[in-house]
Design a protein around this motif. Structure first.
Motif, mmCIF file in Angstrom:
data_model
loop_
_atom_site.group_PDB
_atom_site.id
_atom_site.type_symbol
_atom_site.label_atom_id
_atom_site.label_comp_id
_atom_site.label_asym_id
_atom_site.label_seq_id
_atom_site.Cartn_x
_atom_site.Cartn_y
_atom_site.Cartn_z
ATOM 1 N N SER A 196 1.035 -1.179 0.012
ATOM 2 C CA SER A 196 0.372 0.051 0.308
ATOM 3 C C SER A 196 0.555 1.221 0.214
ATOM 4 O O SER A 196 1.013 1.467 0.691
ATOM 5 C CB SER A 196 -0.846 0.347 1.086
ATOM 6 N N ALA A 197 1.032 1.602 -1.400
ATOM 7 C CA ALA A 197 2.007 2.315 -1.609
ATOM 8 C C ALA A 197 1.784 3.583 -2.394
ATOM 9 O O ALA A 197 1.337 3.137 -3.862
ATOM 10 C CB ALA A 197 3.410 2.722 -1.574
ATOM 11 N N GLU A 198 1.903 4.971 -2.199
ATOM 12 C CA GLU A 198 1.499 6.111 -3.541
ATOM 13 C C GLU A 198 2.688 6.781 -3.403
ATOM 14 O O GLU A 198 3.354 7.222 -2.470
ATOM 15 C CB GLU A 198 -0.020 6.379 -2.591
ATOM 16 N N PRO A 199 2.781 7.474 -4.474
ATOM 17 C CA PRO A 199 3.790 7.823 -5.378
ATOM 18 C C PRO A 199 3.729 9.220 -4.374
ATOM 19 O O PRO A 199 2.830 10.178 -4.362
ATOM 20 C CB PRO A 199 3.608 9.061 -6.487
ATOM 21 N N LEU A 200 4.608 9.794 -3.904
ATOM 22 C CA LEU A 200 5.041 11.277 -2.724
ATOM 23 C C LEU A 200 5.546 12.442 -3.671
ATOM 24 O O LEU A 200 4.522 13.486 -3.987
ATOM 25 C CB LEU A 200 6.345 10.965 -2.306
ATOM 26 N N SER A 201 5.668 12.112 -5.060
ATOM 27 C CA SER A 201 5.469 13.397 -5.986
ATOM 28 C C SER A 201 5.300 12.406 -7.695
ATOM 29 O O SER A 201 5.775 11.485 -7.978
ATOM 30 C CB SER A 201 6.775 14.318 -6.253
ATOM 31 N N LEU A 202 5.556 13.900 -8.680
ATOM 32 C CA LEU A 202 5.697 12.435 -9.910
ATOM 33 C C LEU A 202 7.554 13.070 -10.137
ATOM 34 O O LEU A 202 7.850 12.414 -11.114
ATOM 35 C CB LEU A 202 4.481 13.656 -10.895
ATOM 36 N N SER A 203 7.973 13.286 -9.150
ATOM 37 C CA SER A 203 9.739 14.087 -9.577
ATOM 38 C C SER A 203 10.018 12.094 -9.366
ATOM 39 O O SER A 203 10.296 11.720 -8.899
ATOM 40 C CB SER A 203 9.825 14.698 -9.325
ATOM 41 N N TYR A 204 11.735 12.625 -9.960
ATOM 42 C CA TYR A 204 12.302 11.326 -10.128
ATOM 43 C C TYR A 204 13.783 11.997 -9.530
ATOM 44 O O TYR A 204 13.607 13.223 -9.222
ATOM 45 C CB TYR A 204 13.067 11.231 -10.914
ATOM 46 N N LEU A 205 13.926 11.047 -8.133
ATOM 47 C CA LEU A 205 15.395 11.805 -6.547
ATOM 48 C C LEU A 205 16.454 11.001 -8.092
ATOM 49 O O LEU A 205 16.269 9.971 -8.038
ATOM 50 C CB LEU A 205 15.116 11.173 -5.824
ATOM 51 N N VAL A 206 17.756 11.958 -7.994
ATOM 52 C CA VAL A 206 18.483 11.712 -8.207
ATOM 53 C C VAL A 206 19.951 11.893 -7.296
ATOM 54 O O VAL A 206 20.391 13.104 -7.275
ATOM 55 C CB VAL A 206 18.816 12.144 -9.659
ATOM 56 N N GLU A 207 20.444 10.561 -7.149
ATOM 57 C CA GLU A 207 21.453 10.861 -5.968
ATOM 58 C C GLU A 207 22.478 10.218 -6.651
ATOM 59 O O GLU A 207 22.736 8.810 -6.961
ATOM 60 C CB GLU A 207 21.213 9.691 -4.332
ATOM 61 N N LEU A 208 23.304 11.430 -6.741
ATOM 62 C CA LEU A 208 24.455 11.175 -6.799
ATOM 63 C C LEU A 208 26.153 10.278 -4.936
ATOM 64 O O LEU A 208 26.025 11.016 -4.780
ATOM 65 C CB LEU A 208 25.635 11.686 -7.847
ATOM 66 N N SER A 209 26.313 9.596 -5.235
ATOM 67 C CA SER A 209 27.155 9.074 -4.021
ATOM 68 C C SER A 209 28.218 8.026 -4.474
ATOM 69 O O SER A 209 28.709 7.902 -5.664
ATOM 70 C CB SER A 209 26.261 8.161 -2.546
ATOM 71 N N VAL A 210 29.808 8.925 -3.852
ATOM 72 C CA VAL A 210 31.210 7.802 -4.270
ATOM 73 C C VAL A 210 31.401 7.668 -2.082
ATOM 74 O O VAL A 210 31.152 8.578 -1.324
ATOM 75 C CB VAL A 210 31.562 9.133 -4.530
ATOM 76 N N VAL A 211 32.484 6.503 -2.080
ATOM 77 C CA VAL A 211 32.591 5.640 -1.224
ATOM 78 C C VAL A 211 33.804 5.860 -1.378
ATOM 79 O O VAL A 211 34.383 5.600 -2.022
ATOM 80 C CB VAL A 211 32.058 4.241 -0.738
ATOM 81 N N ALA A 212 34.113 6.227 -0.282
ATOM 82 C CA ALA A 212 36.239 7.384 -0.337
ATOM 83 C C ALA A 212 37.017 7.062 0.402
ATOM 84 O O ALA A 212 35.883 7.485 1.834
ATOM 85 C CB ALA A 212 36.025 8.123 -1.278
ATOM 86 N N PRO A 213 38.208 6.761 0.765
ATOM 87 C CA PRO A 213 38.454 6.857 2.467
ATOM 88 C C PRO A 213 38.473 8.495 2.153
ATOM 89 O O PRO A 213 38.596 9.045 1.753
ATOM 90 C CB PRO A 213 40.104 6.210 1.815
ATOM 91 N N ALA A 214 38.842 8.870 3.955
ATOM 92 C CA ALA A 214 39.343 10.506 4.159
ATOM 93 C C ALA A 214 40.397 10.554 3.266
ATOM 94 O O ALA A 214 41.317 9.816 2.980
ATOM 95 C CB ALA A 214 38.780 10.297 5.535
ATOM 96 N N GLY A 215 40.193 11.932 3.843
ATOM 97 C CA GLY A 215 41.693 12.920 2.588
ATOM 98 C C GLY A 215 41.440 12.763 1.067
ATOM 99 O O GLY A 215 42.311 13.383 0.697
ATOM 100 N N GLN A 216 40.772 12.483 0.057
ATOM 101 C CA GLN A 216 40.573 12.141 -1.255
ATOM 102 C C GLN A 216 39.614 12.568 -1.788
ATOM 103 O O GLN A 216 38.882 12.546 -2.553
ATOM 104 C CB GLN A 216 40.077 10.493 -0.892
ATOM 105 N N ASP A 217 40.250 13.810 -1.957
ATOM 106 C CA ASP A 217 38.953 15.747 -2.276
ATOM 107 C C ASP A 217 39.475 15.516 -3.808
ATOM 108 O O ASP A 217 38.439 15.871 -4.296
ATOM 109 C CB ASP A 217 39.915 16.503 -2.029
ATOM 110 N N SER A 218 39.871 15.094 -4.642
ATOM 111 C CA SER A 218 39.639 14.436 -5.653
ATOM 112 C C SER A 218 38.603 13.622 -6.462
ATOM 113 O O SER A 218 37.997 14.145 -7.305
ATOM 114 C CB SER A 218 41.102 13.774 -6.871
ATOM 115 N N VAL A 219 37.894 13.312 -5.687
ATOM 116 C CA VAL A 219 36.724 12.315 -5.564
ATOM 117 C C VAL A 219 35.760 13.329 -6.172
ATOM 118 O O VAL A 219 34.480 13.355 -6.693
ATOM 119 C CB VAL A 219 36.706 11.727 -4.622
ATOM 120 N N ALA A 220 36.116 14.642 -5.384
ATOM 121 C CA ALA A 220 34.533 15.526 -5.171
ATOM 122 C C ALA A 220 34.791 16.180 -6.823
ATOM 123 O O ALA A 220 33.672 16.582 -7.023
ATOM 124 C CB ALA A 220 34.402 16.641 -4.276
#
Length: 163
Positions: free
Chosen positions: A114-138
């Motif tokens: 029993s679920a209904e859409p919260l909105s008509l839009s899609y959510l786009v989530e971009l994530s990266v798991v990286a070690p601490a201090g690796q600023d080049s990933v950003a």
């Protein structure tokens, strides 16, 4: 890689204590793979570092658990705050994970049917798991986000604003 489809049920649990803000854990299980383990996730507070960073940086702990996770969390004193269903597609580009999904509101607690859409839009989530201090990933995240314009406006979101 080829995109994967997914349908996940996520419950957000709070443990209120002496602190001003409660301790938050997220429990997620796949609906499209019966018998798959629950995943328990803790997302830390965003690092108060350089504001010119292109991405939000915070600690993340994600572990697979047994199917009795909701009961265990309740016995520990956690209370479910809200739950939702996420249905969409998962893409991978190197170490980046891009999830494009719709969020569905659960009408009857604990039942994903029993679920209904919260909105008509899609959510786009971009994530990266990286070690601490690796600023080049950003920088890689920003570069990829630029490729999605003008269809998608990727921005850092302050999680405190959402609570």
């Amino acid at each position: 890689m080829e995109p994967e489809t997914f349908a996940d049920h996520e419950s957000v649990y709070l443990l209120k204590g002496q602190q001003a803000s409660p301790f938050v854990l997220r429990a997620r299980r796949p609906l499209d793979r019966p018998g798959a383990p629950w995943h328990l996730r803790y997302l830390g507070q965003p690092e108060a570092g350089d504001r010119s960073r292109h991405a939000l940086v915070r600690n993340c702990v994600d572990i697979a658990t047994s199917e009795v996770l909701p009961e265990f969390l309740q016995e520990m004193g956690f209370r479910m705050d809200h739950e939702f269903i996420a249905r969409g597609h998962l893409f991978r580009k190197g170490i980046m994970k891009i999830a494009v999904y719709k969020v569905f509101r659960v009408l009857v607690s604990g039942t994903a049917e029993s679920a209904e859409p919260l909105s008509l839009s899609y959510l786009v989530e971009l994530s990266v798991v990286a070690p601490a201090g690796q600023d080049s990933v950003a920088d890689e995240v920003r570069s990829f986000a630029e490729q999605l314009r003008p269809l998608v406006q990727l921005e850092k979101i302050d999680p405190k604003r959402l609570m």
